[in-house]
Design an enzyme around this catalytic site. Structure first.
Site, mmCIF file in Angstrom:
data_model
loop_
_atom_site.group_PDB
_atom_site.id
_atom_site.type_symbol
_atom_site.label_atom_id
_atom_site.label_comp_id
_atom_site.label_asym_id
_atom_site.label_seq_id
_atom_site.Cartn_x
_atom_site.Cartn_y
_atom_site.Cartn_z
ATOM 1 C CE LYS A 119 -3.819 -2.486 2.025
ATOM 2 N NZ LYS A 119 -4.496 -3.027 3.190
ATOM 3 C CD GLN A 158 -3.554 -4.486 6.419
ATOM 4 O OE1 GLN A 158 -3.414 -3.520 5.670
ATOM 5 N NE2 GLN A 158 -4.170 -5.588 6.025
ATOM 6 C CG ASP A 171 -10.106 -0.666 4.914
ATOM 7 O OD1 ASP A 171 -9.981 -1.058 3.737
ATOM 8 O OD2 ASP A 171 -9.669 -1.286 5.895
#
Ligand code: NDP
Length: 301
Positions: free
Chosen positions: A57, A101, A124
């Protein structure tokens, strides 16, 4: 069964295409508005798979010209400390997207962390505000994997209006939001799950069949309508078929669809690996640009 095998939906090509679009938008935002989209990724602990995802990422966001920050915190970081970092990032003007994450260590409540992120920076798409916006048809930041599936379907099939879509799996990361996205694209959507009766018959109705279950090769060739587009989201580690490799403990990644069988029946199919999985980071970058535009009061590109 159809004579010719299905056409492959190559995630590498489409992810590159999406990243190129994002890179062009970043150039435009920097040149015209002095706005550099910024993404902050937070990693807690040393889960090996998460470390690979987070590195990827960071590298991809730099490659498209974004501002990129990775916060690596030790495994024993308290929930309070994670929430404090999220609060700082929420008000950091250089950061437009925040991703924490998952999985988080067991002592940290993932819902509490997702709920602490400013919904406008929630790239997200896991905050309940974004889930609610998506469910009520309002502009939302949508979870990256399902948005990637929709991108693949649009690029492959064009207009999806009126197609029958069956999504197997109702998880909050993939199946549930993808069903909402397909509904917004004017598909006729069925959500199937572990309690669905006669799942093979339900699947056989689908022009678009999505598997987001987490069970290796569960969807068989005779569950698929000839010519259907099959999107396999599953990522499952299984022992190699070769007994020597299997005995050595070696594993490989397969999807939720029996690719060998399905590719003889479907019209289009995503491989695993090399399909949906590659789209997730590209959509994350796109979500960050979308978030930056909205925070700057700019219209979507
Ligand atoms: P969840 O565990 O959240 O959801 C799984 C769903 O599958 C549930 O709705 C469950 O039904 C359903 N299910 C389980 N067994 C069956 C069955 N026998 N028949 C029908 N439905 C069944 O998983 P996720 O959505 O998080 O992930 C699904 C898969 O996608 C996993 O393989 C995961 O690794 C992969 N994944 C891939 C990503 C990528 O980038 N490619 C990103 C995220 C996930 P019920 O609700 O009734 O229990």
């Amino acid at each position: 069964m159809a004579d010719s095998p299905a056409k492959l939906i190559d995630g590498k090509i489409y992810a590159e295409r999406l990243r190129a679009q994002v890179a062009a938008e970043v150039i435009e935002l920097r040149a015209n508005y002095d706005l550099q989209p910024g993404l902050a990724v937070v990693l807690v602990g040393d889960d090996p798979a998460s470390q690979i995802y987070v590195r990827s990422k960071g590298e991809h966001s730099l490659a498209v010209g974004m501002h990129s920050v990775i916060h690596r915190l030790p495994q024993d970081t308290s929930q309070h400390e994670v929430l404090r970092l999220v609060a700082e990032l929420n008000i950091d003007p250089l950061i437009h997207g925040i991703l924490v994450q998952v999985p988080l260590p067991p002592h940290i409540d993932e819902n509490a962390v997702a709920g602490a992120i400013n919904p406008d920076k929630d790239v997200d798409g896991l905050h309940v505000v974004n889930a609610g916006r998506l469910a009520s048809g309002q502009p939302a930041l949508t979870p990256c994997t399902p948005a990637g599936c929709l991108f693949l379907l649009r690029e492959t099939l064009g207009d999806l209006t009126g197609l029958r879509a069956v999504v197997v799996g109702r998880g909050r990361l993939v199946g549930r939001p993808l069903a909402q996205l397909l509904l917004q694209a004017d598909c006729t959507v069925t959500m199937a799950h572990s309690r669905t009766r006669d799942l093979p018959a339900v699947c056989r109705e689908a022009d678009i069949l999505v598997a987001a279950v987490g069970r290796p090769r569960m969807i068989k060739g005779d569950w698929i309508k000839p010519g259907a587009a099959v999107i396999d989201v599953g990522i499952n580690r299984v022992p190699f078929d070769d007994p020597v490799k299997a005995a050595a403990g070696r594993t490989k990644v397969v999807g939720d669809v029996d690719f060998k069988q399905a590719s003889q029946v479907a019209g289009w199919i995503t491989p695993v690996p090399g399909g949906v999985g590659l789209m997730t980071v590209a959509v994350l970058l796109q979500n960050t640009v979308t978030a930056a535009r909205r925070q700057a009061g700019l219209e979507p590109a």
